[in-house]
Motif scaffolding. Structure first.
Motif, PDB file in Angstrom:
ATOM      1  N   ASP A 167      -8.730 -24.816 -39.341  1.00 54.50           N
ATOM      2  CA  ASP A 167      -7.717 -25.691 -38.756  1.00 54.50           C
ATOM      3  C   ASP A 167      -7.295 -25.246 -37.356  1.00 54.50           C
ATOM      4  O   ASP A 167      -6.884 -26.070 -36.541  1.00 54.50           O
ATOM      5  CB  ASP A 167      -6.491 -25.734 -39.679  1.00 54.50           C
ATOM      6  CG  ASP A 167      -5.491 -26.782 -39.227  1.00 54.50           C
ATOM      7  OD1 ASP A 167      -5.868 -27.958 -39.148  1.00 54.50           O
ATOM      8  OD2 ASP A 167      -4.344 -26.395 -38.915  1.00 54.50           O
ATOM      9  N   ARG A 170      -9.236 -27.159 -34.703  1.00 54.50           N
ATOM     10  CA  ARG A 170      -9.335 -28.611 -34.794  1.00 54.50           C
ATOM     11  C   ARG A 170      -8.864 -29.300 -33.513  1.00 54.50           C
ATOM     12  O   ARG A 170      -9.560 -30.172 -32.967  1.00 54.50           O
ATOM     13  CB  ARG A 170      -8.525 -29.108 -35.990  1.00 54.50           C
ATOM     14  CG  ARG A 170      -8.454 -30.637 -36.060  1.00 54.50           C
ATOM     15  CD  ARG A 170      -7.761 -31.119 -37.299  1.00 54.50           C
ATOM     16  NE  ARG A 170      -7.651 -32.581 -37.310  1.00 54.50           N
ATOM     17  CZ  ARG A 170      -7.173 -33.295 -38.326  1.00 54.50           C
ATOM     18  NH1 ARG A 170      -6.758 -32.667 -39.434  1.00 54.50           N
ATOM     19  NH2 ARG A 170      -7.122 -34.606 -38.243  1.00 54.50           N
ATOM     20  N   GLU A 174     -11.145 -31.606 -31.061  1.00 53.90           N
ATOM     21  CA  GLU A 174     -10.838 -33.034 -30.910  1.00 53.90           C
ATOM     22  C   GLU A 174     -10.624 -33.384 -29.436  1.00 53.90           C
ATOM     23  O   GLU A 174     -11.070 -34.447 -28.965  1.00 53.90           O
ATOM     24  CB  GLU A 174      -9.600 -33.387 -31.730  1.00 53.90           C
ATOM     25  CG  GLU A 174      -9.860 -33.407 -33.230  1.00 53.90           C
ATOM     26  CD  GLU A 174      -8.603 -33.730 -34.017  1.00 53.90           C
ATOM     27  OE1 GLU A 174      -8.733 -34.226 -35.146  1.00 53.90           O
ATOM     28  OE2 GLU A 174      -7.483 -33.492 -33.505  1.00 53.90           O
ATOM     29  N   PHE A 193     -10.701 -36.135 -36.055  1.00 56.16           N
ATOM     30  CA  PHE A 193     -11.323 -35.848 -37.345  1.00 56.16           C
ATOM     31  C   PHE A 193     -10.915 -36.954 -38.311  1.00 56.16           C
ATOM     32  O   PHE A 193      -9.717 -37.249 -38.467  1.00 56.16           O
ATOM     33  CB  PHE A 193     -10.871 -34.503 -37.896  1.00 56.16           C
ATOM     34  CG  PHE A 193     -11.526 -33.324 -37.222  1.00 56.16           C
ATOM     35  CD1 PHE A 193     -12.237 -33.488 -36.042  1.00 56.16           C
ATOM     36  CD2 PHE A 193     -11.436 -32.044 -37.753  1.00 56.16           C
ATOM     37  CE1 PHE A 193     -12.837 -32.418 -35.416  1.00 56.16           C
ATOM     38  CE2 PHE A 193     -12.034 -30.980 -37.139  1.00 56.16           C
ATOM     39  CZ  PHE A 193     -12.733 -31.157 -35.961  1.00 56.16           C
ATOM     40  N   GLN A 213      -4.207 -32.672 -42.482  1.00 60.67           N
ATOM     41  CA  GLN A 213      -4.405 -31.245 -42.189  1.00 60.67           C
ATOM     42  C   GLN A 213      -4.944 -30.532 -43.417  1.00 60.67           C
ATOM     43  O   GLN A 213      -4.414 -30.648 -44.515  1.00 60.67           O
ATOM     44  CB  GLN A 213      -3.088 -30.613 -41.724  1.00 60.67           C
ATOM     45  CG  GLN A 213      -3.250 -29.156 -41.301  1.00 60.67           C
ATOM     46  CD  GLN A 213      -1.971 -28.584 -40.725  1.00 60.67           C
ATOM     47  OE1 GLN A 213      -0.937 -29.257 -40.707  1.00 60.67           O
ATOM     48  NE2 GLN A 213      -2.018 -27.340 -40.248  1.00 60.67           N
ATOM     49  N   TYR A 217     -12.628 -27.797 -42.354  1.00 58.46           N
ATOM     50  CA  TYR A 217     -13.280 -29.099 -42.306  1.00 58.46           C
ATOM     51  C   TYR A 217     -14.788 -28.894 -42.104  1.00 58.46           C
ATOM     52  O   TYR A 217     -15.241 -27.852 -41.610  1.00 58.46           O
ATOM     53  CB  TYR A 217     -12.745 -29.948 -41.139  1.00 58.46           C
ATOM     54  CG  TYR A 217     -11.233 -29.964 -41.014  1.00 58.46           C
ATOM     55  CD1 TYR A 217     -10.467 -30.953 -41.626  1.00 58.46           C
ATOM     56  CD2 TYR A 217     -10.592 -28.987 -40.270  1.00 58.46           C
ATOM     57  CE1 TYR A 217      -9.082 -30.953 -41.493  1.00 58.46           C
ATOM     58  CE2 TYR A 217      -9.213 -28.975 -40.143  1.00 58.46           C
ATOM     59  CZ  TYR A 217      -8.453 -29.969 -40.766  1.00 58.46           C
ATOM     60  OH  TYR A 217      -7.104 -29.975 -40.633  1.00 58.46           O
ATOM     61  N   ASP A 234     -17.338 -37.091 -36.074  1.00 59.81           N
ATOM     62  CA  ASP A 234     -16.305 -36.176 -36.592  1.00 59.81           C
ATOM     63  C   ASP A 234     -15.813 -36.587 -37.970  1.00 59.81           C
ATOM     64  O   ASP A 234     -14.631 -36.411 -38.316  1.00 59.81           O
ATOM     65  CB  ASP A 234     -15.139 -36.073 -35.606  1.00 59.81           C
ATOM     66  CG  ASP A 234     -15.405 -35.022 -34.544  1.00 59.81           C
ATOM     67  OD1 ASP A 234     -16.278 -34.158 -34.774  1.00 59.81           O
ATOM     68  OD2 ASP A 234     -14.754 -35.043 -33.484  1.00 59.81           O
ATOM     69  N   ASP A 236     -15.391 -35.882 -41.700  1.00 63.51           N
ATOM     70  CA  ASP A 236     -15.345 -34.661 -42.517  1.00 63.51           C
ATOM     71  C   ASP A 236     -16.173 -34.882 -43.787  1.00 63.51           C
ATOM     72  O   ASP A 236     -15.775 -35.629 -44.680  1.00 63.51           O
ATOM     73  CB  ASP A 236     -13.893 -34.333 -42.862  1.00 63.51           C
ATOM     74  CG  ASP A 236     -13.778 -32.992 -43.608  1.00 63.51           C
ATOM     75  OD1 ASP A 236     -14.820 -32.296 -43.713  1.00 63.51           O
ATOM     76  OD2 ASP A 236     -12.677 -32.658 -44.074  1.00 63.51           O
TER      77      ASP A 236
END
Length: 861
Positions: A167, A170, A174, A193, A213, A217, A234, A236
């Motif tokens: 995390d 992330r 992004e 994501f 969250q 991922y 992106d 997951d």
């Protein structure tokens, strides 16, 4: 029927039915009747003739009946065999197609591995708030990788790299993705994501939206092509129902394949599968699980069109995944005759219906990763149908043949004399044909042997060299295989390498001997005489080739240092090497001695050993071609001694076995072969080196006209040396000159001693000898020639330089060649390079040597 009288009588003057003649009536009947009028012999003959003619017609009827029966049987069996042949042909074609499908999938798997390796552990500059970087390849690198894969012709819906992202990274990933897609795909909406999140309003209970969250991922962060796969950007993978596939892939380190996925909307041929590849767990990697996955998505149509690109027959192909449940992957009708619309895809097909409703079906279950696919191939209508035209035609021909046989049987048979003449002519022609065939067979054998000897020799030589380097590398770095020292494994590998090298060497000896024997037999072998130093050019290289650490005997060289002859150096070395190699096979203790001396003003060479000797029974055929091998395991080619005798005869000498030789070692009588060259030795002082040297014009550089012998050197190892910085050469340097040409060695030695008389100079005729000398002596400067001819594959100058550096030799190395091989020498570990012929002028040579060894002078730091 008319009575058999006069010339129309049917007589049988032969005893065999095939020789009956009922169309002619000789006058013998009438003559016999007149001779014996009262015996009734003529009547008896007529009755016998009538009976035999009736039997003849009966035989004709039997032949016709047999012909009809054979015709029927031929047609019946032929129709069955044609059907079987068509089915067998179809089975083979279908098997090839299935193997092509397997091979295509292996290509997909290879692409997945390639993607993972190219993308893992490469920093693209993404840094989190704590300053730690996230390792992944750049989008530019991934785009180039995509272009490489596309260029290979493999089709796929998408390729992607799916990193394991915690995390903390992330937000940075992004932001990087948003910047990239905004710049290059401004019409695409990027949502960060995304994944499947719980949605009570959805029938499935999940909805496609921004990913909540999570601790970690698995987003498809790098994907190509982007157009058409925007929904996967992106995404997951761990949020979908296939999270178990992700877990299995990263923990097992094995590629994982999904079940076939139905296309949405449903389009025939668009069902797809997803391959997740975790990469390969290499020996230097200690993670328990993979840090990321590569993803390859391919549709059924893409797989089939690549695998069936070369299919020529109309067939239908179906694939089901039968691992747990029977899932239909896809089906297609292939019609190679159509230029457009060659592939027609089906929306669905039932496995049992397909296999039951076709008379000709090929099914093969293949393993694809952890899945099992049932691949079914069926021919389309009108394909692989039995064509009985030729079978029926053959049956008719059989019947016609039987009728013709009957007609022939019915015709005249009075051709005894003609048949005899034909037989005699046939026998004569057969004898001539046998002689011609024997000559053609001998010629074909010779041409085949020559072809094999030439065409196999190059790759075989490369294999021997590779095996030698592998053996050397293994000895110097025993931990390359297992990562740690393992005596048992190292010994096993060493033994395997030794077996491979021995087998390759045996084949090389056989091919070389075969080629030389044919050349000698056809008077094609030409000798090229040159000045040859017996010690440096023959004995020392042979000793280097025979030396092994495992030898339990001594290799002894007994030869005057300045014994020189004018002879074909390579062939003389070949003779000594063959004799010495034979000795080395049989000696288990004691010695193998190479001796040369001048006897009665002629040079005489002998090879002695302390082996078991040669029995008297074999001595009479010792030099015969293809003799029985002398060793107990029959590992010899049977041509070595014969070839030696042929070469010695070409040189005008003779070779013989000393039957009175005794090695002096108990229970080892030994063997001695003596080669009498019948040529006098040459005194070194009689060679006009000045004349030879004057013919060697230094090569001039074409670019700037400067002296080509100006030294090229590695900038990392040699400082800049100029004539002003160093005026004198160092004293008491130890120099080794490695060159196969005696004259060039002597010229270089003479030139060096002219400018540096205090230097100690040694010579070697090949790279193997140089490696052996460095075991006992230390040299400051080594000159290496590149090409050194030999009957055996010997090291090149660059290979010798590499081997010296691998041994830890730190001597200054200078390469020599008439070709510009500066880069090759420097890359192999040499410090400098000189073009041949070298400049022998004192001032120029001194300048060149200062550039080579100036930094070894005590006054230079």
């Amino acid at each position: 029927m008319k009575p058999l009288t006069g010339s129309t009588e049917c007589v049988c003057s032969r005893t065999h039915p095939a020789e009956w003649d009922c169309t002619e009536a000789p006058d013998d009947i009438e003559q016999n009747r007149q001779k014996d009028p009262d015996t009734g012999e003529d009547a008896a003959n007529r009755i016998e003739i009538l009976d035999k003619c009736q039997n003849r017609y009966l035989v004709l009827l039997i032949l016709v009946a047999i012909g009809a029966g054979v015709c029927s049987a031929f047609i019946s069996l032929g129709i069955k065999n044609v059907a079987n042949d068509q089915e067998l042909r179809f089975q083979k074609k279908a098997s090839v197609l299935v193997r092509a499908i397997e091979a295509t999938w292996k290509d997909y798997e290879l692409v997945g591995s390639w993607i993972h390796e190219a993308c893992r552990s490469k920093n693209n500059g993404v840094v989190d708030v704590q300053g730690e970087s996230f390792d992944i390849c750049s989008r530019q690198d991934f785009g180039e990788l995509y272009e490489y894969v596309v260029a290979g012709g493999l089709q796929f819906q998408s390729i992607a790299y799916v990193p394991n992202v915690t995390d903390q990274y992330r937000e940075e990933l992004e932001m990087e993705a948003l910047s990239y897609y905004s710049q290059f795909y401004p019409d695409m909406m990027y949502f960060g994501f995304v994944g499947l999140e719980p949605d009570p309003n959805s029938e499935s209970g999940f909805g496609f939206r921004g990913r909540s969250q999570q601790p970690f991922y698995f987003p498809t962060h790098l994907i190509e092509p982007v157009v058409g796969n925007e929904y996967l950007v992106d995404f997951d993978m761990y949020s979908s129902a296939r999270s178990d596939l992700v877990d299995k892939a990263v923990t097992s380190w094995e590629p994982i394949l999904s079940n076939p996925v139905r296309a949405n909307p449903a389009i025939p041929g668009n069902n797809y599968i997803i391959l997740l590849h975790p990469g390969v767990k290499v020996s230097t990697q200690y993670q328990a699980s993979s840090g990321g996955l590569s993803s390859v998505i391919a549709t059924f149509s893409m797989l089939i069109e690549h695998a069936a690109a070369g299919e020529r027959d109309p067939v239908s192909v179906y694939i089901w995944d039968i691992n747990e449940e029977v899932d239909f992957f896809g089906g297609v009708h292939i019609d190679p005759q159509k230029e457009e619309g060659k592939f027609t895809y089906m929306d669905y097909a039932d496995l049992e219906v397909i296999t039951e409703n076709h008379s000709m079906v090929f099914r093969q279950d293949i393993s694809i990763e952890h899945q099992t696919w049932a691949v079914v191939v069926v021919p389309q209508k009108g394909t692989y149908e039995a064509n009985n035209t030729f079978v029926i035609l053959g049956g008719v021909l059989v019947l016609v043949a039987c009728l013709c046989l009957a007609l022939w049987f019915h015709s005249k048979m009075s051709r005894d004399k003609k048949v005899a003449e034909i037989k005699r002519a046939a026998e004569s022609e057969k004898a001539a044909l046998i002689v011609k065939n024997a000559q053609n067979a001998e010629k074909a054998e010779r041409e085949l042997n020559d072809y094999i000897a030439h065409e196999v020799r190059n790759p075989l030589t490369a294999a021997i060299s590779a095996c030698s380097f592998l053996s050397f590398t293994h000895k110097e770095h025993p931990t390359l295989i297992s990562g740690e020292v393992n005596d048992e494994l190292s010994q096993s590998v060493s033994e395997d390498i030794s077996v491979i090298h021995s087998s390759l060497q045996f084949i090389n000896d056989l091919l070389r001997s075969m080629l030389d024997m044919h050349k000698a037999a056809n008077n094609q072998m030409k000798l090229e005489a040159c000045h040859t130093a017996i010690l440096q050019d023959v004995f020392v290289p042979v000793k280097a080739l025979l030396w092994r650490r495992s030898n339990n005997f001594d290799l002894i060289v007994d030869c005057p240092a300045e014994l020189v002859v004018y002879i074909d150096r390579m062939r003389l070395k070949q003779i000594v090497l063959n004799l010495a190699s034979n000795s080395a096979k049989f000696v288990h203790k004691g010695y193998v001695r190479l001796r040369a001396a001048v006897v009665d003003e002629h040079v005489e060479i002998s090879v002695e050993d302390s082996g078991p000797g040669i029995s008297k029974e074999r001595r009479s055929k010792l030099f015969s071609r293809f003799q029985e091998s002398l060793d107990s395991l029959n590992q010899g080619t049977g041509m070595g001694l014969s070839l030696c005798k042929t070469l010695v005869d070409l040189m005008g000498g003779e070779i013989l076995l000393d039957e009175h030789f005794d090695s002096g070692i108990e229970e080892c009588p030994g063997t001695r072969f003596t080669v009498r060259l019948k040529i006098p030795p040459i005194q070194i002082e009689s060679i006009d080196f000045d004349k030879i040297e004057s013919n060697l014009v230094p090569h001039q550089d074409k670019d700037d006209g400067a002296d080509s012998n100006t030294i090229s050197s590695s900038q990392d190892e040699l400082p800049l040396i100029t004539k002003e910085s160093v005026q004198e050469l160092p004293d008491n340097l130890s120099v080794l000159i490695v060159d196969d040409d005696l004259i060039l060695r002597k010229l270089l030695t003479r030139s060096l001693r002219r400018v540096a008389p205090t230097w100690s100079i040694q010579e070697a005729a090949n790279g193997e000898t140089a490696l052996t000398l460095t075991d006992t002596d230390t040299f400051d400067l080594i000159f290496l020639d590149q090409y050194m001819a030999s009957v055996e594959k010997q090291l090149l100058g660059t290979e010798t330089a590499f081997a010296l550096r691998a041994k830890g030799i730190t001597s200054r190395i200078c390469g020599l060649s008439a070709n510009n091989l500066e880069d090759a020498f420097l890359e192999s570990g040499a410090n400098s390079f000189l073009l041949k012929p070298f400049n022998s002028e004192k001032e120029a040579l001194t300048k060149d040597l200062l550039g080579l060894v100036g930094d070894l002078y005590s006054g230079i730091e």
